[in-house]
Enzyme design. Sequence first.
Site, short mmCIF file in Angstrom:
data_model
loop_
_atom_site.label_atom_id
_atom_site.label_comp_id
_atom_site.label_asym_id
_atom_site.label_seq_id
_atom_site.Cartn_x
_atom_site.Cartn_y
_atom_site.Cartn_z
N ILE A 46 -5.65 86.10 -8.29
CA ILE A 46 -5.88 85.63 -9.67
C ILE A 46 -4.65 84.88 -10.16
O ILE A 46 -3.52 85.35 -9.99
CB ILE A 46 -6.17 86.83 -10.62
N ARG A 73 35.58 62.37 -6.22
CA ARG A 73 34.93 63.27 -5.25
C ARG A 73 35.92 63.73 -4.19
O ARG A 73 35.87 64.86 -3.72
CB ARG A 73 33.71 62.61 -4.60
N SER A 98 29.34 63.28 1.87
CA SER A 98 29.36 62.36 0.73
C SER A 98 29.89 63.05 -0.51
O SER A 98 30.62 62.46 -1.32
CB SER A 98 27.95 61.84 0.43
N GLU A 140 17.64 71.13 -3.13
CA GLU A 140 18.48 71.23 -4.31
C GLU A 140 18.09 72.39 -5.23
O GLU A 140 18.95 73.12 -5.72
CB GLU A 140 18.43 69.92 -5.13
#
Lengths: 505, 505
Positions: free
Chosen positions: A29, A198, A225, A252
């Site tokens: 259900i 970064r 990266s 992610e």
Amino acid sequence: MEGIANEACSLAGHWGLGKLIAFYDDNHISIDGDTEIAFTESVDKRFEGLGWHVIWVKNGNTGYDEIRAAIKEAKAVKDKPTLIKVTTTIGYGSPNKANSYSVHGSALGAKEVDATRKNLGWPYEPFHVPEDVKGHWSRHVPQGAALEAEWNAKFSAYEKNYKEEAAELKSIITGELPAGWEKALPTYTPESPADATRNLSQQNLNALVKVLPGLLGGSADLASSNMTLLKMFGDFQKETPEERNVRFGVREHGMGAICNGIALHSPGLIPYCATFFVFTDYMRAAIRISALSQARVIYVMTHDSIGLGEDGPTHQPIEHLASFRAMPNVLMLRPADGNETAGAYKVAVLKRKTPSILALSRQKLPQLAGTSIEGVQKGGYIISDNSSGNNPDVILIGTGSELEIAVKAADELRKEGKAVRVVSLISWELFDEQSDAYKESVFPSAVTARVSIEAGSTFGWGKIVGSKGKAIGIDRFGASAPAGRIYKEFGLTPEAVIAAAKELC
Amino acid sequence: MEGIANEACSLAGHWGLGKLIAFYDDNHISIDGDTEIAFTESVDKRFEGLGWHVIWVKNGNTGYDEIRAAIKEAKAVKDKPTLIKVTTTIGYGSPNKANSYSVHGSALGAKEVDATRKNLGWPYEPFHVPEDVKGHWSRHVPQGAALEAEWNAKFSAYEKNYKEEAAELKSIITGELPAGWEKALPTYTPESPADATRNLSQQNLNALVKVLPGLLGGSADLASSNMTLLKMFGDFQKETPEERNVRFGVREHGMGAICNGIALHSPGLIPYCATFFVFTDYMRAAIRISALSQARVIYVMTHDSIGLGEDGPTHQPIEHLASFRAMPNVLMLRPADGNETAGAYKVAVLKRKTPSILALSRQKLPQLAGTSIEGVQKGGYIISDNSSGNNPDVILIGTGSELEIAVKAADELRKEGKAVRVVSLISWELFDEQSDAYKESVFPSAVTARVSIEAGSTFGWGKIVGSKGKAIGIDRFGASAPAGRIYKEFGLTPEAVIAAAKELC
């Protein structure tokens, strides 16, 4: 049905999490009715494919022995997680509502509760716990106390023999940061080489992991990266759970949820996770859970603007800074250089009840004069000013990679005799926390000539630059071109800032 | 690995999409290296569980006959989608880079291209197509022309025999809306009964489906909460593809992506999809793709504020309006009553290159005097004003369920002799598109006494209310309580608006 469940369960299978036992309430259900209308896959087969051990309890309503046997079997399987599919009747016992979606979202109601009690032969008052049930459960109290005492004794012995390791474990359990940890943060001068934030982020992570025993994390298949690899560690895998580089795969949403789990497990665990900033869209629900659950997750989000270049509009964040500034209990940080990146990490580690998102550049940025860890902690601060009496002709405001542009524009304007203040507004939330006096010292209300520059939506900047100021940004999708070219095409240049400033002062 | 793929593929299996053939390039390399580091599940078994037919081509590099046979087999399976797993070597032919992640994200480089050409025995210049290859492919041109002519002849015959059906099909292919379609939109007067905008939305959907042959859609297992069922249609299912109620299951991201596919398939298809507004977080990446791809998807997002009540902060949107106002090419619409809901649907259908998000209330709202479909089309408009000369003492601005609060505050302030304008700002994007003269007629720059009220983040409102105005909203997470109670606790009341207005005028 939710995709995140498949992402997380695929990783659980990959890691062989033998201690994980999931119960799947197979009641057929969902809110809209029978699951047959939208969900007819073989869950068993899917989970077997994901590397799980699967057990089916056919009578989940009253098959107590079957359930017990399933748990026993699941515990015995040490190298795989187990899914116990328990077929049940939703609202079991309710004579009129069992096996229907009406049990899912609303209470049975007094009448049906009565009917259910009768049907199940439960003669007691609401919230009454019969003595024999209480007695049965109470035996766990002394059992638990004994187990705790045993553990404490064991830990005391361990502490004597393994002082360093015990201190590390304690630090993870209590969340107390090792004294002087922040001294590990790297510092930079304007002479330090230009670099992408970064890369500077990776320097910080690798410095911090030496002093923070609970720091661990990784990327959703973009480690090289996002620059998130911890060089002194190997990969966290089934056979090497002591390592700290987590390989999340292209998952992610699952990654964010797993980091929430890690952060909430022990106050001293500091998980970080990474992808391109634009892909926060895939994991936004997990980030909101970090914020709601007060989980200190560090989101290392690189490629934070059109400056990422050739990948083009699908990869270029525009609205993302604004969208997180609007989300409660999230620290959105966009550092401009090395000192600001170190400051962002300091803040992220210190904010125990708040997730932080670091928006980091793909492209190289110079180390700027005037940036500092202390400044970052205030969210917004003056990095240079040639005015006096808190009364510049114009205030230029930048964040991240555009702070450099504001600095260049200020240099030119000053040559022309203008009194110019440059403000780095790395985190709006931290700035909001400051005193009115401090805010006035950075943005004097009398100075309405204000120009902001940020490679993202101008949405929200109206509050900072005021009705008379000008916000330079990007209110459309990006385009594919090298960073230098696209900045020019989109009008994110010192010349544009200078022109706007001259119109105002 | 992405969860959305599992969501969509689970539905493809459920619907038995026999014409769908997916090739899975099983090259064992992802950006971070060998997929073994994060992805060791049995994809075959998972897809079998999802109800797919699975074929494995073991030599995808040179096994042309194997590939041909697989496609033939896949075509023959009519009741299931097929996954053809093709095991390949990434960068096949490159002597030094084949089978490594370095082939994924960057070009081979001139030297390695040369080596690869030699290795593969390909002696031609770049972009040269040898004659025999050209000849082989060119035979498809007359084949295609013949097929097209055949189809056109068949359609002409069909058009003669089935005039109505052919017109319907043409409308879907060309995207031309049937003349007078907008007359189907319901209208309301202040005397019409109070109702939740989610219910008014259902009245609009059911009115429009009678005149728009391409309108179809559904909810992510919340149809009876989102009020999205089309009463004259049954469920779109494997055996009933002519029906228009789509049951997406609890798969928001997949739902958004599927609607993008439908919208982009034919200009006359108008898909809508629904969930709670807060769960746009689960499908944000798909909504951004709608915006980027200019796909007219209608997002029916109900339970749009703390007004949803007892479900509490996990279900209460706060930052969502702001987050979509910042996203390019998205129409964020928050209607206040029946006329505005009809206006929102009119705009959503007419904006062929833009997705629309309708934020709709769970709670009942009165039908207000002064609201109109025409007003909605301008994004912001005056619904009442007792001032003269475009110079009110104060402007009260509301959206959606809070427009009623602004109206009540205006009534009180007018009793005290104030000249008060009430503006509905249902869509910031549409208002931005208006002329400066129109904007000035709604928000005269001389009138700085402005108070906005919206049950969401105040982020972005600074631009509307200006430095001297006041934005009433919610900059924290919500709480669990009935709507009336929580509005009071959070200060979203006529009294709060009145107090703020009095401070300003």
